[in-house]
Design an enzyme around this catalytic site. Structure first.
Site, PDB file in Angstrom:
ATOM      1  N   ASP A  26      -2.696   2.529  -6.132  1.00 35.47           N
ATOM      2  CA  ASP A  26      -1.687   2.553  -5.069  1.00 35.47           C
ATOM      3  C   ASP A  26      -1.713   1.316  -4.177  1.00 35.47           C
ATOM      4  OD1 ASP A  26      -4.082   3.057  -3.833  1.00 35.47           O
ATOM      5  OD2 ASP A  26      -3.421   4.842  -2.750  1.00 35.47           O
ATOM      6  N   GLU A  27      -2.298   0.216  -4.650  1.00 37.55           N
ATOM      7  CA  GLU A  27      -2.367  -1.009  -3.851  1.00 37.55           C
ATOM      8  C   GLU A  27      -2.236  -2.237  -4.733  1.00 37.55           C
ATOM      9  OE1 GLU A  27      -5.062  -1.393   0.062  1.00 37.55           O
ATOM     10  OE2 GLU A  27      -6.128  -0.656  -1.694  1.00 37.55           O
TER      11      GLU A  27
ATOM     12  N   ASP B  12       0.856  -1.184   0.000  1.00 35.50           N
ATOM     13  CA  ASP B  12       0.000   0.000   0.000  1.00 35.50           C
ATOM     14  C   ASP B  12       0.891   1.233   0.000  1.00 35.50           C
ATOM     15  OD1 ASP B  12      -1.946   1.904   0.299  1.00 35.50           O
ATOM     16  OD2 ASP B  12      -2.731   1.152   2.198  1.00 35.50           O
TER      17      ASP B  12
END
Length: 457
Positions: free
Chosen positions: A145-146, A50
């Site tokens: 973003d993960e 993350d």
């Protein structure tokens, strides 16, 4: 490392003594020779990587003067904007993602605001995903973003999952941003662990310790348990994941159907959902919230054309053509109406389907009614299926009984124009060339953006 495996920033990670209490003091910055060897890892190992305050971190990377200051990426406070991401400096003031920009501005009057540079975020995200795929072929990106990574030890590769996680953190940090990682035996454990210690956190839950890790956490911590489910559980005295693990499964089945079984299994530390590397695209969509509500026909058509062009562009980049065209309209009272049509032939050509959208909007809107948001979607990609599930959650899809002509009737000329504009955009960026009807909607957006991975690929 934290929880079952306390944190360290040492170049070669190791464990605190095995008797150390979970959630005990952090070992950030401890020298590697003060640490014991890693505990053996047997069985599946899943990471959730993350990126920390990603949009804001990229802005601080690109604007050195902003480092250490409260940076807020989001829309305009006076135009229905919302916060996309806030730096950790801004979060100390109570600012968080999805907060109305007007609230964030009040909480953090000294905040540095930017509407964002999404091509730059996509570029950085792609570089980080390349790092993950160089560590393992089993990567499932779930947002810009993960991503989940399966780094389970094999007879060929016995490298410890924690060593892989630390190397990923170091490689990402060399790009100028940071990430937090959860390590566990399942996606559920890895996801929850990744949120335990931010930024630059590494939280590890060893095999066999899943239930003790989960037990004290609130039920809302688990993905899939929203506000309504939380209230149902609390009304029956189930407040923690430990309570949920001990609950009567028959009760959970009555309350939540088959989801009750899934919740019970995950609360007990089980979850066999795989890291899916080729997750099929079900729908490609784009939607925009407007700073000033639309009331006129030409404004609505301009907005539809803009959304349709973005969807067509993404379809072509993914090599997809769909048969189910969708239109969503949200009004100023937050009510939503949607309509879909099944196309005779699969399409990735906005010049062909945009006129149909103009007619479809008549089914859900009348001039003069304020429009807050417009979205366009395309689904139904598999040749063998009649209707593919849409992001707009409609139960039925009507066949197209509306007779409309494309913007350019000659298909050869139409495709030639689309290919030419795609080439220009590939070279000079998405805003390099657009039609006039698209430009009309430009100045009336909130500047907010989602983290849907489809919007960044």
């Amino acid at each position: 490392m934290k929880e079952e495996f306390p944190q360290t920033d040492a170049p070669v990670p190791g464990a605190l003594p095995s008797g150390a209490a979970a959630g005990g003091p952090s070992a950030r910055g401890a020298a590697s020779d003060d640490l014991l060897p890693l505990e053996a890892w047997e069985g599946p190992a899943i990471l959730l990587v993350d990126l920390d305050a990603f949009f804001a971190s990229v802005e601080q990377l690109d604007h050195p003067a902003w480092r250490g200051k409260p940076v807020i990426v989001g829309g305009d406070a006076d135009k229905h904007g919302v916060v996309s991401t806030a730096s950790y400096e801004a979060r100390r003031f109570g600012v968080h993602s999805a907060m109305p920009a007007s609230t964030a501005e009040r909480l953090c009057p000294e905040g540095i605001w930017t509407r964002g540079h999404f091509d730059r975020y996509r570029e950085m995200s792609n570089a980080i995903m390349d790092i993950l795929r160089s560590e393992t072929p089993h990567v499932q990106q779930v947002s810009i973003d993960e991503a989940f990574c399966d780094v389970s030890p094999t007879p060929v590769n016995r490298e410890h999952p924690v060593q892989v996680a630390r190397r990923i953190q170091q490689r990402v940090e060399k790009l100028g941003v940071t990430c937090s990682i959860g390590v566990g035996t399942s996606k559920t454990i890895a996801k929850i662990a990744s949120d335990m210690d931010k930024p630059r956190g590494l939280t590890v839950v060893y095999p066999g310790r899943e239930r003790s890790f989960l037990a004290p956490l609130p039920v809302r911590t688990m993905s899939g348990i929203g506000a309504a489910a939380e209230q149902k559980l609390k009304s029956r005295g189930i407040e923690t994941l430990g309570d949920l693990a001990d609950a009567d499964e028959a009760l959970l089945l009555r309350l939540f159907g088959k989801n009750g079984h899934v919740m019970h299994v995950r609360a007990n530390g089980g979850d066999d959902a795989p890291v899916v590397t080729d997750d099929p695209v079900k729908s490609v969509s784009n939607e925009t919230t407007f700073a000033v509500d639309l009331t006129e026909r030409d404004e609505v058509e301009a907005a539809i054309a803009t959304m349709a062009a973005k969807v067509g562009r993404r379809l072509r980049r993914k090599g997809l053509a769909g048969r189910t065209l969708g239109l969503k309209v949200r009004f100023d009272d937050r009510t939503v109406r949607s309509v879909q049509r099944r196309l005779e032939h699969p399409s990735d050509d906005e010049l062909a389907y945009t006129p149909l959208l103009y007619r479809m909007v008549d089914e859900v809107w009348h001039p003069g009614v304020p429009v807050r948001l417009i979205g366009v979607s395309m689904s139904g990609f598999a040749a063998e299926e009649g209707v593919q599930e849409s992001l707009f959650d409609l139960d039925e899809v009507a066949p197209n009984d509306i007779d409309v002509e494309p913007v350019i009737k000659d298909e050869g000329k139409r495709r030639g124009l689309i290919e030419a504009t795609d080439l220009v955009k590939n070279r000079f960026g998405e805003d390099a060339v657009r039609f006039g009807r698209e430009l009309r909607a430009d100045d009336n957006t909130t500047g907010s953006a989602s983290k849907n991975p489809a919007d960044y690929k």
